[in-house]
Motif scaffolding. Structure first.
Motif, PDB file in Angstrom:
ATOM      1  N   MET A   1       1.044  -1.196  -0.032  1.00 29.27           N
ATOM      2  CA  MET A   1      -0.056  -0.191  -0.038  1.00 29.27           C
ATOM      3  C   MET A   1       0.959   1.201  -0.070  1.00 29.27           C
ATOM      4  O   MET A   1       1.831   1.289   0.571  1.00 29.27           O
ATOM      5  N   THR A   2       0.404   2.080  -0.727  1.00 33.03           N
ATOM      6  CA  THR A   2       1.139   3.671  -0.859  1.00 33.03           C
ATOM      7  C   THR A   2       0.419   4.558   0.013  1.00 33.03           C
ATOM      8  O   THR A   2      -0.770   4.769  -0.111  1.00 33.03           O
ATOM      9  N   THR A   3       1.187   5.148   1.003  1.00 29.54           N
ATOM     10  CA  THR A   3       0.440   6.218   1.684  1.00 29.54           C
ATOM     11  C   THR A   3       1.480   7.720   0.958  1.00 29.54           C
ATOM     12  O   THR A   3       2.328   7.972   0.808  1.00 29.54           O
ATOM     13  N   VAL A   4       0.106   8.694   0.805  1.00 24.40           N
ATOM     14  CA  VAL A   4       0.761  10.030   0.429  1.00 24.40           C
ATOM     15  C   VAL A   4       0.215  11.113   1.285  1.00 24.40           C
ATOM     16  O   VAL A   4      -0.907  11.106   1.622  1.00 24.40           O
ATOM     17  N   PHE A   5       1.034  11.978   1.445  1.00 25.67           N
ATOM     18  CA  PHE A   5       0.578  13.112   2.597  1.00 25.67           C
ATOM     19  C   PHE A   5       1.587  14.182   2.300  1.00 25.67           C
ATOM     20  O   PHE A   5       2.856  14.094   1.716  1.00 25.67           O
ATOM     21  N   LYS A   6       1.142  15.425   2.919  1.00 26.88           N
ATOM     22  CA  LYS A   6       1.914  16.542   2.788  1.00 26.88           C
ATOM     23  C   LYS A   6       2.802  16.622   3.814  1.00 26.88           C
ATOM     24  O   LYS A   6       2.467  16.144   5.142  1.00 26.88           O
ATOM     25  N   VAL A   7       4.015  17.087   3.593  1.00 22.54           N
ATOM     26  CA  VAL A   7       5.028  17.015   4.840  1.00 22.54           C
ATOM     27  C   VAL A   7       4.966  17.940   5.920  1.00 22.54           C
ATOM     28  O   VAL A   7       4.737  19.235   5.342  1.00 22.54           O
ATOM     29  N   ASP A   8       5.134  17.521   7.057  1.00 18.22           N
ATOM     30  CA  ASP A   8       4.447  18.567   8.086  1.00 18.22           C
ATOM     31  C   ASP A   8       5.910  19.540   8.320  1.00 18.22           C
ATOM     32  O   ASP A   8       6.775  19.256   7.750  1.00 18.22           O
ATOM     33  N   LYS A   9       5.510  20.725   8.731  1.00 23.65           N
ATOM     34  CA  LYS A   9       6.431  21.743   8.818  1.00 23.65           C
ATOM     35  C   LYS A   9       6.759  21.979  10.621  1.00 23.65           C
ATOM     36  O   LYS A   9       5.703  21.797  10.971  1.00 23.65           O
ATOM     37  N   PRO A  10       7.901  22.129  10.908  1.00 23.42           N
ATOM     38  CA  PRO A  10       9.069  22.096  10.259  1.00 23.42           C
ATOM     39  C   PRO A  10       9.479  20.696  10.018  1.00 23.42           C
ATOM     40  O   PRO A  10       8.965  19.884  10.879  1.00 23.42           O
ATOM     41  N   GLY A  11      10.252  20.444   9.127  1.00 22.54           N
ATOM     42  CA  GLY A  11      10.517  19.171   8.665  1.00 22.54           C
ATOM     43  C   GLY A  11      11.663  18.740   9.665  1.00 22.54           C
ATOM     44  O   GLY A  11      12.299  19.127  10.423  1.00 22.54           O
ATOM     45  N   ASN A  12      11.567  17.313   9.870  1.00 25.67           N
ATOM     46  CA  ASN A  12      12.540  16.583  10.715  1.00 25.67           C
ATOM     47  C   ASN A  12      13.609  15.903   9.772  1.00 25.67           C
ATOM     48  O   ASN A  12      13.548  15.983   8.791  1.00 25.67           O
ATOM     49  N   ALA A  13      14.649  15.617  10.575  1.00 27.43           N
ATOM     50  CA  ALA A  13      15.914  15.117   9.815  1.00 27.43           C
ATOM     51  C   ALA A  13      15.687  13.837   9.174  1.00 27.43           C
ATOM     52  O   ALA A  13      16.180  14.020   7.969  1.00 27.43           O
ATOM     53  N   GLU A  14      14.927  12.961   9.326  1.00 24.29           N
ATOM     54  CA  GLU A  14      14.886  11.782   8.675  1.00 24.29           C
ATOM     55  C   GLU A  14      14.163  12.139   7.292  1.00 24.29           C
ATOM     56  O   GLU A  14      14.426  11.568   6.373  1.00 24.29           O
ATOM     57  N   MET A  15      12.973  12.959   7.455  1.00 22.93           N
ATOM     58  CA  MET A  15      12.117  12.997   6.357  1.00 22.93           C
ATOM     59  C   MET A  15      12.959  13.857   5.325  1.00 22.93           C
ATOM     60  O   MET A  15      13.026  13.722   3.938  1.00 22.93           O
ATOM     61  N   THR A  16      13.758  14.697   5.815  1.00 20.68           N
ATOM     62  CA  THR A  16      14.457  15.839   5.091  1.00 20.68           C
ATOM     63  C   THR A  16      15.633  15.143   4.246  1.00 20.68           C
ATOM     64  O   THR A  16      15.889  15.314   2.890  1.00 20.68           O
ATOM     65  N   ASP A  17      16.218  14.265   4.891  1.00 26.76           N
ATOM     66  CA  ASP A  17      17.220  13.157   4.248  1.00 26.76           C
ATOM     67  C   ASP A  17      16.644  12.284   3.164  1.00 26.76           C
ATOM     68  O   ASP A  17      17.246  12.365   2.169  1.00 26.76           O
ATOM     69  N   ALA A  18      15.561  11.848   3.553  1.00 29.21           N
ATOM     70  CA  ALA A  18      14.832  10.855   2.407  1.00 29.21           C
ATOM     71  C   ALA A  18      14.404  11.713   1.188  1.00 29.21           C
ATOM     72  O   ALA A  18      14.718  11.109   0.086  1.00 29.21           O
ATOM     73  N   ILE A  19      13.937  12.949   1.385  1.00 27.34           N
ATOM     74  CA  ILE A  19      13.535  13.832   0.394  1.00 27.34           C
ATOM     75  C   ILE A  19      14.855  14.286  -0.563  1.00 27.34           C
ATOM     76  O   ILE A  19      14.561  14.116  -1.793  1.00 27.34           O
ATOM     77  N   LYS A  20      15.936  14.452   0.312  1.00 30.00           N
ATOM     78  CA  LYS A  20      17.166  14.898  -0.292  1.00 30.00           C
ATOM     79  C   LYS A  20      17.493  13.799  -1.524  1.00 30.00           C
ATOM     80  O   LYS A  20      17.889  13.926  -2.508  1.00 30.00           O
ATOM     81  N   ASP A  21      17.594  12.520  -0.620  1.00 28.98           N
ATOM     82  CA  ASP A  21      18.161  11.559  -1.648  1.00 28.98           C
ATOM     83  C   ASP A  21      17.340  11.364  -2.902  1.00 28.98           C
ATOM     84  O   ASP A  21      17.729  11.049  -3.870  1.00 28.98           O
ATOM     85  N   LEU A  22      15.958  11.297  -2.633  1.00 31.55           N
ATOM     86  CA  LEU A  22      15.145  11.195  -4.030  1.00 31.55           C
ATOM     87  C   LEU A  22      15.152  12.208  -5.160  1.00 31.55           C
ATOM     88  O   LEU A  22      15.536  12.068  -6.096  1.00 31.55           O
ATOM     89  N   MET A  23      15.252  13.467  -4.399  1.00 33.64           N
ATOM     90  CA  MET A  23      15.352  14.744  -5.413  1.00 33.64           C
ATOM     91  C   MET A  23      16.712  14.731  -6.027  1.00 33.64           C
ATOM     92  O   MET A  23      16.893  15.316  -6.895  1.00 33.64           O
ATOM     93  N   MET A  24      17.738  14.394  -5.335  1.00 34.38           N
ATOM     94  CA  MET A  24      19.249  14.042  -5.985  1.00 34.38           C
ATOM     95  C   MET A  24      19.137  13.227  -7.101  1.00 34.38           C
ATOM     96  O   MET A  24      19.713  13.354  -8.062  1.00 34.38           O
ATOM     97  N   THR A  25      18.404  11.983  -6.957  1.00 31.33           N
ATOM     98  CA  THR A  25      18.220  11.255  -8.140  1.00 31.33           C
ATOM     99  C   THR A  25      17.629  11.925  -8.994  1.00 31.33           C
ATOM    100  O   THR A  25      18.056  11.459 -10.213  1.00 31.33           O
ATOM    101  N   GLN A  26      16.385  12.723  -8.917  1.00 27.85           N
ATOM    102  CA  GLN A  26      15.721  13.117 -10.170  1.00 27.85           C
ATOM    103  C   GLN A  26      16.903  14.454 -10.537  1.00 27.85           C
ATOM    104  O   GLN A  26      16.969  14.335 -11.921  1.00 27.85           O
ATOM    105  N   MET A  27      17.534  15.249 -10.055  1.00 31.95           N
ATOM    106  CA  MET A  27      18.234  16.264 -10.610  1.00 31.95           C
ATOM    107  C   MET A  27      19.333  15.649 -11.523  1.00 31.95           C
ATOM    108  O   MET A  27      19.501  16.044 -12.442  1.00 31.95           O
ATOM    109  N   ASN A  28      19.987  14.488 -10.959  1.00 29.33           N
ATOM    110  CA  ASN A  28      20.881  13.524 -11.580  1.00 29.33           C
ATOM    111  C   ASN A  28      20.462  13.172 -13.045  1.00 29.33           C
ATOM    112  O   ASN A  28      20.801  13.347 -14.249  1.00 29.33           O
ATOM    113  N   SER A  29      18.922  12.854 -12.983  1.00 28.48           N
ATOM    114  CA  SER A  29      18.401  12.247 -13.918  1.00 28.48           C
ATOM    115  C   SER A  29      18.059  13.315 -15.052  1.00 28.48           C
ATOM    116  O   SER A  29      18.071  13.146 -16.354  1.00 28.48           O
TER     117      SER A  29
END
Length: 152
Positions: free
Chosen positions: A1-29
């Motif tokens: 199952m896939t869960t979709v949600f708006k990320v709460d502010k302020p962001g926490n370190a774990e979510m920030t790192d996960a987004i960074k890793d994913l978006m780094m992949t996109q920027m590279n692509s």
């Protein structure tokens, strides 16, 4: 199952790192030259309380597999607040599972319930699959030429 949600502010370190890793992949692509440090600083800025931007994420198997990044603005032609969808990305091995659609549907629901007047985005002219997805959700072509300039 896939869960979709708006990320709460302020962001926490774990979510920030996960987004960074994913978006780094996109920027590279996309061939965009960005450092992990500058991307992390940008994500932290987005997830600050005073930011006019948002992240929505899709979680599957306890990992961030998709992400949408948007900015909130005001447009005269829309008659008020609107959203510019900067980025929508799903990991390669999770594509064609409806995750991008779920992200967009969550954004549309949130936008309608927060009195936004419209959503705009940009995609490549040869990206038929993405165009089909956007059109299936009521998006339509706007003919224009976008310009940009980087500031120091």
């Amino acid at each position: 199952m896939t869960t979709v949600f708006k990320v709460d502010k302020p962001g926490n370190a774990e979510m920030t790192d996960a987004i960074k890793d994913l978006m780094m992949t996109q920027m590279n692509s996309l061939g965009v030259s960005v450092t992990e440090e500058s991307l992390l600083l940008t994500i932290e800025q987005v997830l600050s309380l005073q930011s006019n931007a948002e992240f929505f994420v899709a979680i599957k198997n306890d990992q961030v597999v998709g992400c949408a990044f948007l900015n909130k603005g005001i447009a005269l032609d829309k008659g008020g607040a609107y959203i510019w969808l900067n980025d929508l990305y799903v990991r390669d091995n999770f594509r064609r599972q409806g995750i991008a659609r779920k992200l967009l549907l969550k954004i549309l629901y949130w936008a309608e319930h927060n009195e936004f007047k419209g959503i705009e985005l940009e995609t490549g002219v040869n990206n038929a699959a993405t165009k089909k997805l956007y059109n299936s959700l009521g998006f339509y072509d706007i003919i224009s030429k976008r310009y940009g300039r980087t500031l120091s």
